[in-house]
Design an enzyme around this catalytic site. Structure first.
Site, PDB file in Angstrom:
ATOM      1  CB  SER A 143      46.167 -57.134 -58.565  1.00 28.90           C
ATOM      2  OG  SER A 143      47.334 -56.581 -59.130  1.00 28.90           O
ATOM      3  CG  HIS A 198      49.496 -60.982 -59.740  1.00 33.58           C
ATOM      4  ND1 HIS A 198      49.542 -60.519 -58.443  1.00 33.58           N
ATOM      5  CD2 HIS A 198      48.858 -60.019 -60.447  1.00 33.58           C
ATOM      6  CE1 HIS A 198      48.976 -59.334 -58.378  1.00 33.58           C
ATOM      7  NE2 HIS A 198      48.543 -59.005 -59.584  1.00 33.58           N
TER       8      HIS A 198
END
Length: 256
Positions: free
Chosen positions: A116, A229
């Site tokens: 990320s 994610h």
């Protein structure tokens, strides 16, 4: 073996970090810089399977809380607003240089990875230095413009961090995008992205891959099906096992 390391990277700026060292090999170690996400987050005393996998494979794992991290002061955390990548670059270099001086990290056997916000910074670093022998940016943010338009956190996050909307600060949006510097990258790079990621969508990695491949850099894109994610934590177990093996194989191929 585990050790806490601090370093002064700029006047008045002290960076806290740690390093896991493998006991079955001798120093200086092949060393992986592992970067946390957020970007406004921080490492602490918690278990991370990735780090233990890498140490078991013979790598030292170095990780720190550069400027932008939480857990220190509000000024420390907000110091990257409007300049993503630049303060962290300075902090990471100071941290790695100290590990090299300490005889822990091998200066010619460094690698970098992160998820990320850590994927973003991994992509940023390899566009600004050739010191890493291999890189694995994962689920990263590489183009501020398209991130603003396609991410579930787009305008809410990027308006604040870039101090304005795309049409208000277009030069900043582009200059702070790893994509703008990817054509300079010489580091063998494995991009990892989840097919169902709505925070940092697949198109981020696709753009990064296209630019790096066009520039002649050694690059591959690993697409993880049915992963959003945080695939390294919440993805299907078989894919998480495959992902870990692919990462170690990539590091082994280019760092050793």
């Amino acid at each position: 073996d585990f050790e806490r390391v601090t370093v002064r990277s700029a006047p008045g700026v002290e960076i806290e970090g740690w390093v896991y060292k493998p006991k079955h090999v001798r120093p200086p170690y092949k060393t992986i810089l592992y970067i946390h996400g957020g970007p406004h987050a921080g490492f602490g005393d918690s278990f991370m399977a990735d780090m233990h996998e890498f140490v078991g494979a013979g790598y030292a794992v170095a990780y720190c809380n550069p400027r932008g991290s939480t857990g220190y002061t509000s000024e420390f955390s907000s110091s990257i607003v409007g300049c993503w990548g630049h303060p962290e670059f300075e902090d990471f270099n100071a941290f790695l240089n100290k590990l090299i001086r300490m005889g822990i990290a091998h200066k010619d056997k460094l690698a970098v990875t992160g998820v990320s916000g850590g994927g973003h910074l991994s992509g940023w670093l390899i566009g600004h230095t050739n010191r890493f022998k291999a890189a694995i940016p994962e689920q990263g943010l590489y183009n501020m413009f398209s991130m603003w338009g396609v991410s579930d956190a787009g305008p809410m996050l990027i308006n604040h961090e870039m101090e304005g909307k795309p049409h208000e600060n277009p030069e900043r949006y582009w200059e702070l995008s790893p994509l703008a510097h990817a054509h300079k990258c010489k580091t063998p790079t494995l991009l990892i992205q989840g097919e169902n990621d709505i925070r940092c969508p697949m198109e981020q990695a696709e753009q990064m891959y296209q630019v790096m491949n066009d520039a002649g850099c050694t690059v591959e894109l690993l697409r993880l099906a049915n992963c959003s994610h945080g695939a390294e934590i919440g993805g299907p177990p078989p894919l998480r096992r495959f992902r870990s093996s692919a990462m170690i194989e990539w590091f082994d191929r280019y760092v050793k």
